[in-house]
Motif scaffolding. Structure first.
Motif, PDB file in Angstrom:
ATOM      1  N   ALA A  97       0.823  -1.216   0.000  1.00 54.19           N
ATOM      2  CA  ALA A  97       0.000   0.000   0.000  1.00 54.19           C
ATOM      3  C   ALA A  97       0.853   1.260   0.000  1.00 54.19           C
ATOM      4  O   ALA A  97       0.313   2.371  -0.043  1.00 54.19           O
ATOM      5  CB  ALA A  97      -0.915  -0.004   1.220  1.00 54.19           C
ATOM      6  N   GLY A  98       2.181   1.104   0.058  1.00 57.73           N
ATOM      7  CA  GLY A  98       3.067   2.258   0.045  1.00 57.73           C
ATOM      8  C   GLY A  98       3.202   2.941   1.387  1.00 57.73           C
ATOM      9  O   GLY A  98       3.670   4.087   1.466  1.00 57.73           O
ATOM     10  N   LEU A  99       2.776   2.289   2.464  1.00 53.91           N
ATOM     11  CA  LEU A  99       2.839   2.881   3.798  1.00 53.91           C
ATOM     12  C   LEU A  99       4.185   2.606   4.446  1.00 53.91           C
ATOM     13  O   LEU A  99       4.793   1.554   4.222  1.00 53.91           O
ATOM     14  CB  LEU A  99       1.717   2.328   4.676  1.00 53.91           C
ATOM     15  CG  LEU A  99       0.285   2.570   4.182  1.00 53.91           C
ATOM     16  CD1 LEU A  99      -0.715   1.879   5.107  1.00 53.91           C
ATOM     17  CD2 LEU A  99      -0.017   4.067   4.103  1.00 53.91           C
ATOM     18  N   GLY A 100       4.616   3.521   5.275  1.00 53.08           N
ATOM     19  CA  GLY A 100       5.825   3.319   6.047  1.00 53.08           C
ATOM     20  C   GLY A 100       5.501   2.662   7.384  1.00 53.08           C
ATOM     21  O   GLY A 100       4.337   2.535   7.769  1.00 53.08           O
ATOM     22  N   THR A 101       6.523   2.239   8.114  1.00 49.74           N
ATOM     23  CA  THR A 101       6.327   1.618   9.431  1.00 49.74           C
ATOM     24  C   THR A 101       7.386   2.132  10.397  1.00 49.74           C
ATOM     25  O   THR A 101       8.507   2.464   9.990  1.00 49.74           O
ATOM     26  CB  THR A 101       6.413   0.084   9.361  1.00 49.74           C
ATOM     27  OG1 THR A 101       7.693  -0.286   8.847  1.00 49.74           O
ATOM     28  CG2 THR A 101       5.313  -0.483   8.487  1.00 49.74           C
ATOM     29  N   THR A 102       7.022   2.183  11.643  1.00 49.11           N
ATOM     30  CA  THR A 102       7.947   2.540  12.727  1.00 49.11           C
ATOM     31  C   THR A 102       7.780   1.524  13.839  1.00 49.11           C
ATOM     32  O   THR A 102       6.649   1.278  14.302  1.00 49.11           O
ATOM     33  CB  THR A 102       7.638   3.944  13.275  1.00 49.11           C
ATOM     34  OG1 THR A 102       7.751   4.892  12.211  1.00 49.11           O
ATOM     35  CG2 THR A 102       8.614   4.312  14.376  1.00 49.11           C
ATOM     36  N   PHE A 103       8.879   0.940  14.296  1.00 48.94           N
ATOM     37  CA  PHE A 103       8.789  -0.116  15.313  1.00 48.94           C
ATOM     38  C   PHE A 103       8.199   0.449  16.600  1.00 48.94           C
ATOM     39  O   PHE A 103       8.559   1.542  17.041  1.00 48.94           O
ATOM     40  CB  PHE A 103      10.167  -0.711  15.581  1.00 48.94           C
ATOM     41  CG  PHE A 103      10.118  -1.861  16.552  1.00 48.94           C
ATOM     42  CD1 PHE A 103       9.678  -3.108  16.141  1.00 48.94           C
ATOM     43  CD2 PHE A 103      10.492  -1.682  17.874  1.00 48.94           C
ATOM     44  CE1 PHE A 103       9.625  -4.165  17.028  1.00 48.94           C
ATOM     45  CE2 PHE A 103      10.442  -2.737  18.768  1.00 48.94           C
ATOM     46  CZ  PHE A 103      10.003  -3.984  18.338  1.00 48.94           C
TER      47      PHE A 103
END
Length: 946
Positions: A752-758
């Motif tokens: 979906a082109g989303l970023g992630t942050t732990f």
């Protein structure tokens, strides 16, 4: 006048002689009246002595100083109560006058930071000052780590005299030395002379003495010389952690207190406490938003206290009344002689009532003396329970005289009915000893039935419909009086079971049924004691059931959460290693927070910048068809009924979990199917949905009619309309998200082109971690270097435990019930000595007497606790219903006004089966055994008259 005086003088003289002649029976009556008097007198002395005078309270708070200065909010004006430091108002709470505006700006145009606050600008000129600083530290123990308070001051200074009490050893005099409270020594197992380690800085200090805070005996703290310990811990610089004890000529006036308030400083002034200003001179009382609590006695509380006193009086009269009745039968010949020599009915009543006055007066003296002695001996125990030392002994003589008069009143009241019956007896029957014909009252059972039904109706209707605790109390008393009135009939009903019992049981039941005037009051007294215990226990069980049902867990039970922000995932490795080494962890799940695409995050992500206003973020958009009408324009025009109906609409209910345990993962979490195991939602259909790239959504209203969820992307927090949206296939997940609104896999987020942050790591556990497990975990962390951005928590579930309170309550009820049954048995033996002598004369074995006494006592106890269990449920259910009615009324008002106040309150009822079992089974059994063991088996035979 002289005739009446002579009548009472003669009656009192006869009563005194009868009391000395029948010492055993008199002792029973005195004991029953003296027991509550002992408790009331002791409670009065204990409560009055624990209520500190103003001087005593000031000594514990500010020592010998004239005032104590402490910062509430540096530089922000406050309004304080003259004599209650906890009651105040800060100007920072006023929207129209923000407190921050009162600070002087710094050189760069920003507000003056709190650290620049200077006490020198506040303290009176020429004052003698003693500084006190506070902080905290982690102390290494044999189990792990203990968090404790740190105080720094000079406890030998004149201004601190009265605040600290040295119990053993010496006060610390230099660096590396501390004094410890007794609670600290108990919790850690340390002793005076031991060394303890400050785990954070690997620094050891020696305990030179033990001390206590008179107003806080359970305090776990260390006391060190000024500037010896907190600087090593890098604590104590915050002005809110500093207090100044001040001595100044003339004291600190109310004007000086208000001047300090202008700078955000609270002042506890001796002069103001001893001579408070008028209400008109207190700005706090004039503030439009200040609410002054009424200190008057609540009418419902007063009603319940009155009901409790009435039940105590009733119980004593029920127990003492039969003893006076037995005394009257023993004195029948004497009363007959008085009547034959011209004594009228008033004279006979005076003789019997005088017995109540004499025994009540003796009980008053004994009860008050024993109550005072008991409180004096139990003072350390009572202080430890209350967590505070008593002040000086406070004897309120007017109250003590009132308690004594109450004892005489109870004794006279208990003797009233036997006195009336004695005055109505025939002189001929009294002289000959004939018992006459005894007929049971036909009106009493009818009146009892009516009172029981009426009382139950009043209690339940008053509780459920009116929410009135007072009505419940009145109904409970009426219902209990009805049961008391029915007790003779019920005892007679129990007597019909005698034919099914062996000889001793048959004799015991028939004797109880034949002598209902003696048995019924004893059974009713046991009933009253058991009813009180069952009522409180049922209330407690209901409250516990409600607390358990309303408890909102932040995580699944036993789950361990290791979370972080503003850092890299590797910083969490030490926490993971410690958890896996010391805690019973099983399944592990790592979670990240979904972020907007890189194009919208030029200012950084919200997760990394700690909610920076320039950070980007994601939000789940509610489909237009699922938007609640209450949140749209024009909703104020809705009628009350429309508002109520919409509150039941799924669109308008709060469908997400109130728990926040996984909120670090944001509204849209990113993780694998292993998180479903931790959540307890590991179902094939959910795993399949994740594998298919769908978003699992916890709130059904977030999914549109085509089975999709829309994620809005915002560039910053000031943006009203989203900069872009992402529409993804979704499936509703029926379960608790504990702070999560939606869950997707890393693959779905990437596509979906989303970023992630732990965000963190979560562990399921095989068992809920114990206190020892947690201490071991803390101890393991002490040896690690952890980042400042990591944190951990363990879900312990609902921890409310009333078992100790219920056990104490059951024991108290047992003692009262056993005492009542024992007294009734003693009276039965005194009243039936001739029958026992007849049994012995016809060859009955000696053990028959023991068995008979044991069964008499056991049967009385059994009948009493069984009826008491039924009676105690009435007020308990009524009060629980009253509380539910109050909560329901509040909920309905809030809903009608359009507020989202959660689900409709439920009525939670629970029975205290353990307490009921202890009363219904153990009390009769113990009564039976004790009565049998303590009864003499042989009877001295004498010639029986008649």
């Amino acid at each position: 006048m002289n005739k009446a005086l002579n009548r009472w003088r003669l009656g009192l003289r006869i009563a005194r002689r009868d009391a000395l002649r029948a010492k055993g029976r008199s002792a029973l009556v005195v004991a029953m009246i003296a027991l509550p008097i002992l408790g009331v007198a002791g409670a009065d002395l204990a409560v009055r002595s624990s209520q500190l005078s103003t001087d005593e309270w000031l000594s514990r708070e500010i020592g010998t100083a004239d005032a104590r200065y402490e910062v509430y909010e540096a530089g922000v004006p406050i309004l304080q109560h003259p004599t209650d430091p906890s009651d105040m108002w800060s100007s920072s709470w006023d929207d129209e006058e923000p407190g921050q505006a009162n600070r002087d700006p710094g050189e760069d145009g920003e507000e003056e930071p709190a650290g620049r606050f200077r006490f020198e600008d506040v303290l009176p000129e020429g004052a003698t000052v003693q500084e006190e600083r506070s902080g905290y530290a982690d102390i290494a123990t044999e189990h792990g780590i203990l968090w404790t308070d740190i105080q720094e001051t000079d406890p030998t200074a004149e201004l601190t005299r009265g605040k600290y009490t040295l119990l053993d050893g010496d006060w610390p005099t230099g660096p590396g030395e501390v004094a410890a409270t007794t609670q600290f020594l108990t919790d850690t197992g340390a002793k005076v002379g031991s060394e303890v380690e400050l785990a954070e800085i690997d620094h050891k200090v020696t305990i030179t003495g033990s001390y206590e805070l008179p107003g806080s005996l359970r305090s776990t703290s260390l006391l060190a010389p000024s500037d010896s310990l907190l600087p090593l811990l890098d604590r104590g610089e915050d002005p809110s952690n500093v207090r100044y004890l001040v001595a100044v000529d003339g004291g600190v006036s109310w004007d000086a207190v208000q001047a300090a308030n202008e700078l955000g400083v609270q002042v506890t002034s001796r002069a103001v406490h001893l001579d408070p200003p008028a209400d008109a001179d207190v700005p706090l009382f004039q503030h439009p938003d200040y609410f002054r609590w009424d200190s008057g006695i609540d009418s419902q509380a007063a009603a319940l206290i009155g009901v409790a006193v009435a039940l105590v009086v009733l119980e004593i009269c029920l127990l003492a009344g039969p003893a006076f009745a037995v005394g009257a039968r023993r004195s029948r010949r004497q009363l007959g002689l008085i009547g034959s020599n011209g004594g009228d009915r008033a004279q006979l009543r005076a003789v019997m009532l005088s017995s109540g006055i004499v025994l009540g007066a003796v009980a008053a003296v004994i009860g008050i003396v024993l109550g005072v002695i008991g409180v004096v001996l139990a003072k350390p125990f009572l202080e430890n329970i209350g967590g505070s030392r008593f002040g000086s002994w406070d004897f309120r003589w007017l109250e003590i005289l009132g308690i004594a008069a109450f004892a005489v009143f109870i004794g006279t009241l208990a003797a009233l009915i036997p006195a009336i019956n004695a005055s109505r007896s025939s002189v001929l029957e009294s002289l000959t000893g004939a018992k006459g014909v005894r007929r049971g009252s036909r009106a009493l059972p009818i009146a009892g039935t009516v009172a029981l039904i009426l009382g139950v109706a009043v209690a339940l209707v008053g509780g459920l419909s009116m929410g009135s605790a007072g009505m419940v109390g009145v109904g409970a008393v009426i219902a209990e009086l009805g049961l008391v009135a029915l007790t003779p009939l019920l005892v007679g009903g129990f007597g019909k079971l005698a034919r099914f019992l062996p000889l001793s049981g048959r004799l015991a039941l028939r004797d109880a049924a034949r002598n209902r005037g003696r048995t019924a009051p004893a059974v009713a007294a046991v009933l009253a004691a058991a009813a009180g215990a069952v009522a409180v226990a049922t209330m407690t069980a209901g409250i516990q059931a409600q607390e358990r049902a309303e408890y909102v867990p932040n995580l699944p039970d036993g789950t361990v959460a290791l979370t972080m922000w503003n850092g890299s995932e590797s910083q969490l490795d030490p926490l993971r290693s410690a958890a896996e080494k010391t805690l019973p962890v099983t399944d592990r799940a790592d979670l990240s927070t979904a972020q907007p695409t890189a194009a919208f995050c030029t200012g950084g992500s919200a997760a990394n910048l700690d909610w920076d206003p320039d950070a980007c973020y994601l939000e789940i958009l509610t489909p237009p068809e699922n938007v609640c009408p209450l949140w749209e324009e024009g909703s104020e025009a809705l009628s009350e009924q429309e508002t109520r109906d919409l509150r039941q609409d799924e669109r308008c209910r709060f469908n997400r979990s109130a728990g926040w345990g996984m909120s670090e993962a944001g509204p849209v979490a990113v993780g694998g199917p292993e998180i479903l195991k931790v959540l307890g939602l590991d179902r094939p259909e959910y795993r399949q949905a994740l594998e298919d790239g769908k978003v699992l959504v916890f709130d059904r209203t977030d999914i549109d009619s085509e089975g999709r969820v829309t994620l809005a992307q915002y560039e910053n927090w000031e943006q009203e309309e989203p900069a872009g949206t992402v529409v993804l296939p979704a499936e509703h997940l029926d379960g608790d998200g504990y702070g999560l609104y939606a869950l997707m896999t890393p693959q779905a987020a990437e596509e979906a082109g989303l970023g992630t942050t732990f965000a963190g790591t979560y562990y399921a556990t095989s068992d809920r971690p114990t206190s020892q497990d947690e201490q071991a975990f803390r101890g393991e962390l002490d040896d690690l270097v952890l980042g400042s951005t990591t944190s951990w928590t363990i879900e312990r579930g609902y921890t409310g435990d009333y078992s100790l309170s219920l056990l104490i309550l059951a024991i108290a009820a047992m003692v009262i019930a056993l005492g009542a049954a024992g007294i009734a048995t003693g009276l039965a033996q005194a009243d039936s000595e001739a029958d026992l002598a007849t049994l012995a004369a016809v060859g009955a074995a000696p053990r028959i007497r023991r068995t008979l006494s044991g069964l008499q006592c056991g049967l009385i106890a059994f009948m009493g606790v069984l009826l008491g269990a039924v009676s105690g449920l009435i007020p308990a259910l009524g009060l629980l219903m009253a509380d539910h009615r109050d909560r329901l009324d509040w909920w309905e008002r809030e809903v009608a006004e359009g507020w989202d106040v959660g689900p409709r309150p439920e009525l939670h009822l629970a029975l205290p089966w353990e307490t009921l079992g202890q009363l219904v089974v153990l009390v009769p059994l113990i009564a039976l055994v004790f009565a049998a063991v303590l009864t003499r088996s042989r009877v001295t035979l004498a010639r029986r008259a008649g």
